[in-house]
Every structure is written in C-alpha cells, then in structure tokens.
Design a protein around this motif. Structure first.
Motif, short mmCIF file in Angstrom:
data_model
loop_
_atom_site.label_atom_id
_atom_site.label_comp_id
_atom_site.label_asym_id
_atom_site.label_seq_id
_atom_site.Cartn_x
_atom_site.Cartn_y
_atom_site.Cartn_z
N TYR A 37 -98.88 32.42 -85.29
CA TYR A 37 -99.93 33.37 -84.90
C TYR A 37 -99.45 34.81 -85.12
O TYR A 37 -99.22 35.54 -84.15
CB TYR A 37 -100.32 33.14 -83.44
CG TYR A 37 -100.75 31.73 -83.13
CD1 TYR A 37 -101.99 31.26 -83.56
CD2 TYR A 37 -99.92 30.87 -82.41
CE1 TYR A 37 -102.39 29.96 -83.28
CE2 TYR A 37 -100.32 29.57 -82.12
CZ TYR A 37 -101.54 29.13 -82.57
OH TYR A 37 -101.95 27.84 -82.29
N ILE A 41 -102.62 34.88 -80.81
CA ILE A 41 -103.50 33.75 -80.59
C ILE A 41 -104.95 34.20 -80.54
O ILE A 41 -105.85 33.51 -81.04
CB ILE A 41 -103.10 33.02 -79.28
CG1 ILE A 41 -101.77 32.27 -79.48
CG2 ILE A 41 -104.19 32.07 -78.81
CD1 ILE A 41 -101.19 31.68 -78.21
N LEU A 45 -108.03 32.65 -82.76
CA LEU A 45 -109.25 32.10 -82.15
C LEU A 45 -110.49 32.82 -82.67
O LEU A 45 -111.51 32.19 -82.96
CB LEU A 45 -109.17 32.22 -80.63
CG LEU A 45 -108.25 31.22 -79.93
CD1 LEU A 45 -108.04 31.62 -78.48
CD2 LEU A 45 -108.83 29.81 -80.01
N TRP A 82 -106.52 33.08 -72.42
CA TRP A 82 -105.25 32.41 -72.70
C TRP A 82 -104.13 33.23 -72.08
O TRP A 82 -103.97 34.42 -72.40
CB TRP A 82 -105.00 32.27 -74.21
CG TRP A 82 -103.92 31.25 -74.52
CD1 TRP A 82 -104.10 29.96 -74.90
CD2 TRP A 82 -102.50 31.45 -74.43
NE1 TRP A 82 -102.90 29.32 -75.05
CE2 TRP A 82 -101.88 30.21 -74.77
CE3 TRP A 82 -101.68 32.52 -74.08
CZ2 TRP A 82 -100.50 30.03 -74.77
CZ3 TRP A 82 -100.30 32.35 -74.09
CH2 TRP A 82 -99.72 31.12 -74.44
N LEU A 111 -108.04 28.24 -71.38
CA LEU A 111 -107.31 27.41 -72.33
C LEU A 111 -105.87 27.17 -71.89
O LEU A 111 -105.19 28.08 -71.39
CB LEU A 111 -107.31 28.09 -73.71
CG LEU A 111 -108.68 28.34 -74.34
CD1 LEU A 111 -108.53 29.13 -75.64
CD2 LEU A 111 -109.42 27.03 -74.58
N GLY A 209 -103.33 23.75 -76.73
CA GLY A 209 -103.05 25.11 -77.14
C GLY A 209 -101.68 25.66 -76.80
O GLY A 209 -101.53 26.87 -76.60
N TYR A 216 -104.56 26.02 -82.60
CA TYR A 216 -105.81 26.78 -82.71
C TYR A 216 -106.27 26.98 -84.16
O TYR A 216 -107.15 27.79 -84.41
CB TYR A 216 -105.68 28.10 -81.98
CG TYR A 216 -105.57 27.91 -80.48
CD1 TYR A 216 -106.50 27.15 -79.79
CD2 TYR A 216 -104.51 28.44 -79.77
CE1 TYR A 216 -106.40 26.94 -78.42
CE2 TYR A 216 -104.40 28.25 -78.40
CZ TYR A 216 -105.34 27.50 -77.74
OH TYR A 216 -105.23 27.30 -76.37
N LEU A 222 -111.28 23.90 -82.47
CA LEU A 222 -112.17 25.05 -82.62
C LEU A 222 -113.63 24.67 -82.40
O LEU A 222 -114.41 25.44 -81.83
CB LEU A 222 -111.97 25.68 -84.00
CG LEU A 222 -110.59 26.30 -84.25
CD1 LEU A 222 -110.43 26.67 -85.72
CD2 LEU A 222 -110.37 27.52 -83.37
#
Length: 260
Positions: A37, A41, A45, A82, A111, A209, A216, A222
C-alpha cells in the motif's frame, strides 16, 4: 484530506458520499506494508471501490481534527474506518462527534483491527476483544445470509489465500444479523461479517484486511465493502433528522392544538 471526485454536480444525482479514514501509520514505518500500500490503505480502498460511483474522500490521523471536522462528517453518508496501532491517539472529542453522527443516520463500516477502535467499542459497549494469530492462513468466508444486500454477487463463499486469523470468542453484543462466518486453515471459526443498528445509523464490521497482506485488492473483498456502502447509506441522508417533524400538538384536529 484528499477528495477523489466531486460530491455531486449541478443537474446530476448526488452519489453516496463516502469518507475513508485510515490512521496511516503502518505504511510509513513497515516496508512490507508500504510495498502493498505505497499510498496508504485508504488510497487502495478508494481506488478499489471508486468504480462503484461513490463520491469519495480520504482522511488520516495526522490531519487537523483527524480529517473529520464537523463539516466533513456532515457531508459523509458512510464512514469507512481502518485503525490498528494508534487507537489511543484518536481524540475522544472526534469519537463523540462520530458517535453522534452515527446515531443521526451516518453509516459506519469498521474494517479488520478497527474492532479495537474507540468508536466501535463505544458503540458496542463491550471490550471487542478476540482470539488472534498472525500466521498467514487461508480464510474461507461463508455467506450466512444470502438474502442480505451486503452479500449481493458473492455466491456461497470466497477465499483469501493469506490472512491473519481472528477467532472466537469475539466480545461483541449479539449482532442484529450475522452476514459472514470465516473458517481458517488452523481450524478456528469467526463471526467475520456482522451488522448492527445504533440509533438511525447502520454499522457493518468486516474482518479481512491485515496490513501485511494485499487483501484490499481482492475483488470479492472490495465487492463486499461496496455492497456495504450501498446498504449503510441512510435513507435519511447526511443531515440529522431530528426536529424536522412537527409535534403532534400542531397537527390539524389534535386535541392539544393551540393549548399552551
């Protein structure tokens, strides 16, 4: 704070307004997480659910008011959360602000490690503790309620090849509905998709996650999150609904009409 598309334009239907909040700590200190990521993150997303047509913005812990000012929350139909390392750094004032918006009708999707966030624990009223194991394990997420809108297009189950294990007992109130239950390679089971109603707000907790896995980017993960956004968007809209209905005494023909 980053806006990913306008929150509507003149002459067009306003899309569901989604704010994706991520503490954005792991990505800056752990090279493995940064590899998966690189932009955070929250950005992964946003890119993953963007094709569903939502109006998106992102926010992180280090921003003023954690990126969650009253103005932002009043323009948020669904908040995605998150967090992991920095739960205690989240301002109690901001948590209260989010809690009030949920009670007034804002949807909340929590999440993975967000189960230990201040906002989720406050809304649940329990410790939200659980059993966990960091070893990479295969996870199968079984659909418990195929009629629920969150499971639309998912089928009987889907699998994630590598994930952190979460297991029972999970210290939460009995969910209003259980949507997913997970089986892990090590044998444990977990209530991995749970929905709750608090005031006018709909809440969805979704387990997958862990930050060291590319979860993700998984299309089914998703899809579930996007389905949950559609489900959690309040029919009341982003604005509070209290005060908009006149008291019974003011209704024509009511026996108390006109009385002090």
């Amino acid at each position: 704070m980053k806006m990913h598309k306008p929150y509507g334009a003149s002459g067009r239907i306003v899309p569901i307004r989604v704010t994706i909040w991520n503490e954005y700590v792991h990505e800056r200190i752990n090279p493995l997480v940064a590899r998966h990521y690189p932009q955070g993150i929250h950005e992964a997303l946003a890119a993953g659910i963007g094709p569903y047509g939502f109006g998106l913005r992102t926010a992180t812990l280090a921003e003023p008011e954690h990126g969650l000012s009253n103005e932002v929350l009043n323009e948020t139909d669904v908040l995605i959360w998150w967090g992991h390392l920095a739960h205690d750094q989240v301002s109690d004032e901001i948590v209260t602000r989010i809690q009030m918006r949920v009670l007034q009708g804002m949807g909340l999707i929590v999440l993975h490690a967000g189960h230990r966030s201040k906002i989720f624990k406050r809304l649940m009223g329990t410790t939200c503790d659980l059993k966990w194991r960091e070893d990479a394990e295969r996870e199968r997420l079984w659909v418990v309620d195929p009629s629920h809108p969150i499971t639309h297009g998912i089928g009987e189950y889907f699998e994630i090849e590598e994930e952190e294990m979460y297991g029972e007992f999970f210290d939460i109130p009995a969910p209003d509905q259980l949507v997913f239950i997970s089986w892990f390679q090590g044998g444990e089971l977990f209530r991995s998709g749970c929905v709750f109603q608090r005031g006018l707000g709909k809440i969805f907790y979704f387990r997958p996650g862990h930050e060291t896995y590319p979860t993700y980017y998984h299309p089914q993960v998703l899809r579930v999150i996007a389905n949950a956004v559609f489900w959690a968007a309040s029919p009341h809209g982003a604005q509070p609904t209290y005060g908009e209905v006149p008291p019974l005494e003011s209704m024509p023909g009511h026996p108390l009409k006109g009385r002090p």
